[in-house]
Write a protein that holds these residues in place. Sequence first.
Motif, PDB file in Angstrom:
ATOM      1  N   LEU A  86       1.011  -0.974  -0.191  1.00 14.30           N
ATOM      2  CA  LEU A  86      -0.095   0.209  -0.307  1.00 14.30           C
ATOM      3  C   LEU A  86       0.775   1.020  -0.068  1.00 14.30           C
ATOM      4  O   LEU A  86       0.298   2.117  -0.785  1.00 14.30           O
ATOM      5  CB  LEU A  86      -1.225  -0.370   1.010  1.00 14.30           C
ATOM      6  N   ALA A  87       2.304   1.111   1.164  1.00 11.91           N
ATOM      7  CA  ALA A  87       2.939   2.176   0.983  1.00 11.91           C
ATOM      8  C   ALA A  87       3.412   2.728  -0.556  1.00 11.91           C
ATOM      9  O   ALA A  87       3.961   3.581  -1.388  1.00 11.91           O
ATOM     10  CB  ALA A  87       3.683   2.199   1.719  1.00 11.91           C
ATOM     11  N   VAL A  88       3.414   1.568  -1.207  1.00 13.83           N
ATOM     12  CA  VAL A  88       4.973   2.030  -2.692  1.00 13.83           C
ATOM     13  C   VAL A  88       3.713   2.726  -3.459  1.00 13.83           C
ATOM     14  O   VAL A  88       3.649   3.018  -4.746  1.00 13.83           O
ATOM     15  CB  VAL A  88       5.298   0.736  -3.201  1.00 13.83           C
ATOM     16  N   GLU A  89       2.696   1.526  -3.500  1.00 15.26           N
ATOM     17  CA  GLU A  89       1.481   2.338  -4.362  1.00 15.26           C
ATOM     18  C   GLU A  89       0.834   3.389  -4.288  1.00 15.26           C
ATOM     19  O   GLU A  89       0.929   4.094  -5.199  1.00 15.26           O
ATOM     20  CB  GLU A  89       0.220   1.040  -4.618  1.00 15.26           C
ATOM     21  N   MET A  90       1.052   4.137  -3.137  1.00 16.77           N
ATOM     22  CA  MET A  90       0.663   5.623  -2.965  1.00 16.77           C
ATOM     23  C   MET A  90       1.906   6.431  -3.172  1.00 16.77           C
ATOM     24  O   MET A  90       1.373   7.583  -3.679  1.00 16.77           O
ATOM     25  CB  MET A  90       0.144   5.745  -1.301  1.00 16.77           C
ATOM     26  N   ALA A  91       2.656   5.825  -2.520  1.00 19.14           N
ATOM     27  CA  ALA A  91       4.081   7.046  -3.118  1.00 19.14           C
ATOM     28  C   ALA A  91       4.458   6.847  -4.584  1.00 19.14           C
ATOM     29  O   ALA A  91       4.967   8.271  -5.524  1.00 19.14           O
ATOM     30  CB  ALA A  91       4.968   6.721  -2.528  1.00 19.14           C
ATOM     31  N   TYR A  92       4.187   5.660  -5.275  1.00 14.35           N
ATOM     32  CA  TYR A  92       5.255   5.436  -6.667  1.00 14.35           C
ATOM     33  C   TYR A  92       3.717   4.966  -8.065  1.00 14.35           C
ATOM     34  O   TYR A  92       4.319   4.887  -9.160  1.00 14.35           O
ATOM     35  CB  TYR A  92       6.398   4.743  -6.268  1.00 14.35           C
TER      36      TYR A  92
END
Length: 151
Positions: A86-92
């Motif tokens: 979720l963090a990677v999807e939201m950021a990149y």
Amino acid sequence: MQRSVDASTYRHDGRPTGPRPVFQSMLRGALLKCPNCGIGALFHRYLKVSDDCPHCREALHHHRADDAPTYFTIVIVGHVVVSLVLAVEMAYRPPLWLHAALWLPLTVILAIVVLAPVKGSLVALQWALLMHGFDPDAKEEIGDRLAPPAA
Ligand SMILES: [Zn+2]
């Protein structure tokens, strides 16, 4: 189960059992060491618990970890991997192939790494709480049945 404050007189249902502090035992199990002495190896292969400790000869074959280590491992690894996804999807917002290339191997590797310490902790918890055959008064189990009393 009642335990006294004095660590040298741990009791289970009124009987002395020797010191079996839960946290220390689980920590030793998580480090893949015998919950009793903290020196001998708990496992003789990746997830095969030794019948007894090679150092202090404490019987370890009484454990009944069954599927619990895998459930706890799924919970732990799932929380880590899903949070990262979720963090990677939201950021990149990377493409799906990159997600698959990152998270599938990470999930497998984390599960392999986490499973043995989790199983060690659970076996040590059973030992510390005198569960199953770790209880000195427990009847020996044969399959799903209790053995007849010794004559
Ligand atoms: Zn030991």
